[in-house]
Design a protein around this motif. Structure first.
Motif, PDB file in Angstrom:
ATOM      1  N   GLU A   1      21.226   2.681  -1.699  1.00 39.27           N
ATOM      2  CA  GLU A   1      20.450   1.533  -1.230  1.00 39.27           C
ATOM      3  C   GLU A   1      18.976   1.745  -1.554  1.00 39.27           C
ATOM      4  O   GLU A   1      18.318   2.618  -0.980  1.00 39.27           O
ATOM      5  N   GLN A   2      18.477   0.939  -2.456  1.00 37.33           N
ATOM      6  CA  GLN A   2      17.107   1.095  -2.937  1.00 37.33           C
ATOM      7  C   GLN A   2      16.085   1.023  -1.814  1.00 37.33           C
ATOM      8  O   GLN A   2      15.143   1.823  -1.765  1.00 37.33           O
ATOM      9  N   GLU A   3      16.261   0.087  -0.903  1.00 37.40           N
ATOM     10  CA  GLU A   3      15.273  -0.102   0.163  1.00 37.40           C
ATOM     11  C   GLU A   3      15.189   1.129   1.056  1.00 37.40           C
ATOM     12  O   GLU A   3      14.102   1.510   1.504  1.00 37.40           O
ATOM     13  N   VAL A   4      16.329   1.748   1.308  1.00 41.04           N
ATOM     14  CA  VAL A   4      16.336   2.971   2.110  1.00 41.04           C
ATOM     15  C   VAL A   4      15.602   4.088   1.377  1.00 41.04           C
ATOM     16  O   VAL A   4      14.780   4.805   1.962  1.00 41.04           O
ATOM     17  N   ARG A   5      15.889   4.235   0.077  1.00 40.44           N
ATOM     18  CA  ARG A   5      15.231   5.292  -0.690  1.00 40.44           C
ATOM     19  C   ARG A   5      13.718   5.082  -0.727  1.00 40.44           C
ATOM     20  O   ARG A   5      12.947   6.045  -0.676  1.00 40.44           O
ATOM     21  N   ARG A   6      13.285   3.830  -0.812  1.00 42.40           N
ATOM     22  CA  ARG A   6      11.853   3.534  -0.867  1.00 42.40           C
ATOM     23  C   ARG A   6      11.160   3.971   0.417  1.00 42.40           C
ATOM     24  O   ARG A   6       9.992   4.380   0.389  1.00 42.40           O
ATOM     25  N   HIS A   7      11.872   3.881   1.533  1.00 43.65           N
ATOM     26  CA  HIS A   7      11.315   4.368   2.793  1.00 43.65           C
ATOM     27  C   HIS A   7      11.425   5.889   2.888  1.00 43.65           C
ATOM     28  O   HIS A   7      10.479   6.562   3.298  1.00 43.65           O
ATOM     29  N   TRP A   8      12.591   6.403   2.500  1.00 46.54           N
ATOM     30  CA  TRP A   8      12.877   7.818   2.743  1.00 46.54           C
ATOM     31  C   TRP A   8      12.017   8.743   1.877  1.00 46.54           C
ATOM     32  O   TRP A   8      11.690   9.854   2.292  1.00 46.54           O
ATOM     33  N   ILE A   9      11.625   8.282   0.710  1.00 49.39           N
ATOM     34  CA  ILE A   9      10.861   9.138  -0.193  1.00 49.39           C
ATOM     35  C   ILE A   9       9.521   9.554   0.416  1.00 49.39           C
ATOM     36  O   ILE A   9       8.965  10.609   0.081  1.00 49.39           O
ATOM     37  N   GLN A  10       9.020   8.774   1.376  1.00 51.81           N
ATOM     38  CA  GLN A  10       7.754   9.123   2.020  1.00 51.81           C
ATOM     39  C   GLN A  10       7.869  10.453   2.758  1.00 51.81           C
ATOM     40  O   GLN A  10       6.886  11.200   2.869  1.00 51.81           O
ATOM     41  N   ARG A  11       9.058  10.775   3.238  1.00 51.54           N
ATOM     42  CA  ARG A  11       9.255  12.050   3.935  1.00 51.54           C
ATOM     43  C   ARG A  11       9.039  13.228   2.988  1.00 51.54           C
ATOM     44  O   ARG A  11       8.493  14.262   3.395  1.00 51.54           O
ATOM     45  N   ILE A  12       9.492  13.077   1.755  1.00 54.61           N
ATOM     46  CA  ILE A  12       9.283  14.148   0.771  1.00 54.61           C
ATOM     47  C   ILE A  12       7.798  14.284   0.464  1.00 54.61           C
ATOM     48  O   ILE A  12       7.256  15.397   0.405  1.00 54.61           O
ATOM     49  N   ILE A  13       7.135  13.159   0.292  1.00 51.99           N
ATOM     50  CA  ILE A  13       5.700  13.185   0.016  1.00 51.99           C
ATOM     51  C   ILE A  13       4.940  13.806   1.181  1.00 51.99           C
ATOM     52  O   ILE A  13       3.980  14.571   0.982  1.00 51.99           O
ATOM     53  N   ASP A  14       5.366  13.503   2.404  1.00 57.28           N
ATOM     54  CA  ASP A  14       4.700  14.067   3.576  1.00 57.28           C
ATOM     55  C   ASP A  14       4.692  15.589   3.535  1.00 57.28           C
ATOM     56  O   ASP A  14       3.720  16.220   3.969  1.00 57.28           O
ATOM     57  N   HIS A  15       5.756  16.177   3.042  1.00 49.13           N
ATOM     58  CA  HIS A  15       5.850  17.638   3.032  1.00 49.13           C
ATOM     59  C   HIS A  15       5.363  18.259   1.724  1.00 49.13           C
ATOM     60  O   HIS A  15       4.652  19.271   1.735  1.00 49.13           O
ATOM     61  N   ASP A  16       5.742  17.678   0.610  1.00 52.72           N
ATOM     62  CA  ASP A  16       5.334  18.240  -0.679  1.00 52.72           C
ATOM     63  C   ASP A  16       3.910  17.853  -1.056  1.00 52.72           C
ATOM     64  O   ASP A  16       3.263  18.537  -1.840  1.00 52.72           O
ATOM     65  N   GLY A  17       3.431  16.740  -0.511  1.00 59.85           N
ATOM     66  CA  GLY A  17       2.118  16.245  -0.887  1.00 59.85           C
ATOM     67  C   GLY A  17       2.155  15.585  -2.253  1.00 59.85           C
ATOM     68  O   GLY A  17       3.191  15.462  -2.890  1.00 59.85           O
ATOM     69  N   ARG A  18       0.999  15.153  -2.698  1.00 59.19           N
ATOM     70  CA  ARG A  18       0.851  14.584  -4.028  1.00 59.19           C
ATOM     71  C   ARG A  18      -0.584  14.864  -4.472  1.00 59.19           C
ATOM     72  O   ARG A  18      -1.390  15.359  -3.685  1.00 59.19           O
TER      73      ARG A  18
ATOM     74  N   ASN B   1      -0.908  16.105  12.012  1.00 56.81           N
ATOM     75  CA  ASN B   1      -0.327  15.158  11.056  1.00 56.81           C
ATOM     76  C   ASN B   1       1.030  14.642  11.513  1.00 56.81           C
ATOM     77  O   ASN B   1       1.350  13.461  11.353  1.00 56.81           O
ATOM     78  N   ARG B   2       1.835  15.533  12.074  1.00 62.80           N
ATOM     79  CA  ARG B   2       3.199  15.156  12.408  1.00 62.80           C
ATOM     80  C   ARG B   2       3.302  14.242  13.624  1.00 62.80           C
ATOM     81  O   ARG B   2       4.339  13.614  13.842  1.00 62.80           O
ATOM     82  N   LEU B   3       2.243  14.143  14.408  1.00 64.81           N
ATOM     83  CA  LEU B   3       2.286  13.248  15.562  1.00 64.81           C
ATOM     84  C   LEU B   3       2.595  11.823  15.129  1.00 64.81           C
ATOM     85  O   LEU B   3       3.435  11.139  15.721  1.00 64.81           O
ATOM     86  N   SER B   4       1.924  11.361  14.093  1.00 65.90           N
ATOM     87  CA  SER B   4       2.146   9.996  13.623  1.00 65.90           C
ATOM     88  C   SER B   4       3.304   9.916  12.637  1.00 65.90           C
ATOM     89  O   SER B   4       4.081   8.954  12.650  1.00 65.90           O
ATOM     90  N   GLU B   5       3.448  10.924  11.772  1.00 66.80           N
ATOM     91  CA  GLU B   5       4.514  10.897  10.772  1.00 66.80           C
ATOM     92  C   GLU B   5       5.887  10.865  11.424  1.00 66.80           C
ATOM     93  O   GLU B   5       6.773  10.101  11.019  1.00 66.80           O
ATOM     94  N   ALA B   6       6.089  11.710  12.447  1.00 66.79           N
ATOM     95  CA  ALA B   6       7.397  11.777  13.104  1.00 66.79           C
ATOM     96  C   ALA B   6       7.724  10.467  13.806  1.00 66.79           C
ATOM     97  O   ALA B   6       8.861   9.987  13.756  1.00 66.79           O
ATOM     98  N   ARG B   7       6.730   9.874  14.466  1.00 61.22           N
ATOM     99  CA  ARG B   7       6.980   8.599  15.157  1.00 61.22           C
ATOM    100  C   ARG B   7       7.381   7.516  14.163  1.00 61.22           C
ATOM    101  O   ARG B   7       8.264   6.699  14.444  1.00 61.22           O
ATOM    102  N   ARG B   8       6.738   7.484  13.016  1.00 61.43           N
ATOM    103  CA  ARG B   8       7.091   6.503  11.987  1.00 61.43           C
ATOM    104  C   ARG B   8       8.513   6.723  11.498  1.00 61.43           C
ATOM    105  O   ARG B   8       9.299   5.771  11.356  1.00 61.43           O
ATOM    106  N   ASP B   9       8.876   7.981  11.246  1.00 58.81           N
ATOM    107  CA  ASP B   9      10.207   8.288  10.728  1.00 58.81           C
ATOM    108  C   ASP B   9      11.308   7.952  11.727  1.00 58.81           C
ATOM    109  O   ASP B   9      12.410   7.546  11.342  1.00 58.81           O
ATOM    110  N   VAL B  10      11.014   8.121  13.007  1.00 56.76           N
ATOM    111  CA  VAL B  10      12.019   7.851  14.037  1.00 56.76           C
ATOM    112  C   VAL B  10      12.424   6.387  14.025  1.00 56.76           C
ATOM    113  O   VAL B  10      13.612   6.059  14.168  1.00 56.76           O
ATOM    114  N   VAL B  11      11.470   5.492  13.840  1.00 58.35           N
ATOM    115  CA  VAL B  11      11.776   4.062  13.823  1.00 58.35           C
ATOM    116  C   VAL B  11      12.817   3.757  12.749  1.00 58.35           C
ATOM    117  O   VAL B  11      13.796   3.035  12.994  1.00 58.35           O
TER     118      VAL B  11
END
Length: 255
Positions: A75-92, A183-193
């Motif tokens: 599901e493309q829409e899911v991947r578009r959301h989920w990829i942010q988690r990788i960026i959060d940890h690996d950075g860019r 950083n994770r205070l806001s990132e985790a809350r976003r991911d939970v939704v």
């Protein structure tokens, strides 16, 4: 089938199901004695460094876990959301990620980047638990693997507790090293939704809902097991093979 049996097989409502998922927070590793000791300022410098070094193995595995989830998701829409988690940890480029922030935490507690990155301090029990989590994410359906990430529901509390107590309890730690928790205070809350929506939408029958609760318990088991290993080695002074050698003889990486 009796009326009682039929009722027991009825799916929970979305509200009831979410309540049961969130109730799993009673088993979150914030309640583990090792973490309680950290919160209360009772850990030694060596114990803090051991936790940071071993937890780093979990941190670097998170984007690998998330990549496995994406690889199984069509599901493309899911991947578009989920990829942010990788960026959060690996950075860019131009943006520090969670792994870099954790390396700075390591430096703040007196560890070198090299000893974090080569995982020389990682205990076998920690490695086995984290690897089991990554393997699950790769073999399960992407919805099941997404459900396993819902321990993020409880993460903001644990991160805030460190920000609130560490400056007073461990003044020897450079406060700049605590940025990961900020950083994770806001990132985790976003991911939970996102994760909650996936879980509530996918696990609809009573059997599926009970499966989801068991998956979340598996993830709680992983996190608790990490601290069990640390407790044995760094509180009870019973690291692996302690009865036969005082050397850290356990394996590092298998080629």
């Amino acid at each position: 089938m009796s009326q009682q049996e039929a009722t027991e097989l009825m799916p929970w409502s979305r509200e009831e199901f979410e309540t049961l998922l969130r109730a799993k927070g009673d088993l979150y590793h914030i309640h583990h004695p090792y973490h309680v000791a950290m919160h209360e300022g009772k850990c030694t410098e060596e114990q803090i460094r051991a936790w940071v070094a071993n937890r780093f193995y979990y941190q670097v595995s998170i984007p690998i876990k998330d990549a496995a989830i994406m690889a199984n998701c069509h599901e493309q829409e899911v991947r578009r959301h989920w990829i942010q988690r990788i960026i959060d940890h690996d950075g860019r480029e131009g943006s520090e990620g969670g792994i870099e922030a954790w390396l700075r935490l390591g430096e703040a507690v007196g560890l070198t980047r090299e000893e974090l990155q080569d995982h020389r301090h990682v205990l076998p029990g920690v490695r086995f638990a984290v690897d089991a989590y990554v393997n699950f994410a790769g073999k399960a359906t992407w919805q099941e693997a997404a459900c396993s990430s819902l321990t993020e529901m409880f993460a903001p509390t644990i991160h805030q507790s460190r920000l609130d107590t560490w400056p007073d309890n461990y003044p020897w730690i450079d406060q700049d090293g605590l940025q990961y928790f900020r950083n994770r205070l806001s990132e985790a809350r976003r991911d939970v939704v996102h994760g909650i929506q996936i879980t509530l939408d996918h696990f609809k029958t009573r059997e599926q809902q009970e499966r989801a609760l068991n998956i979340l318990q598996f993830k709680l088991d992983v996190l608790w097991s990490l601290l069990d290993s640390l407790s044995m080695a760094h509180e009870l002074n019973r690291p692996p093979f302690h009865t036969v050698t005082d050397q850290a003889t356990w394996h590092n990486r298998l080629v």
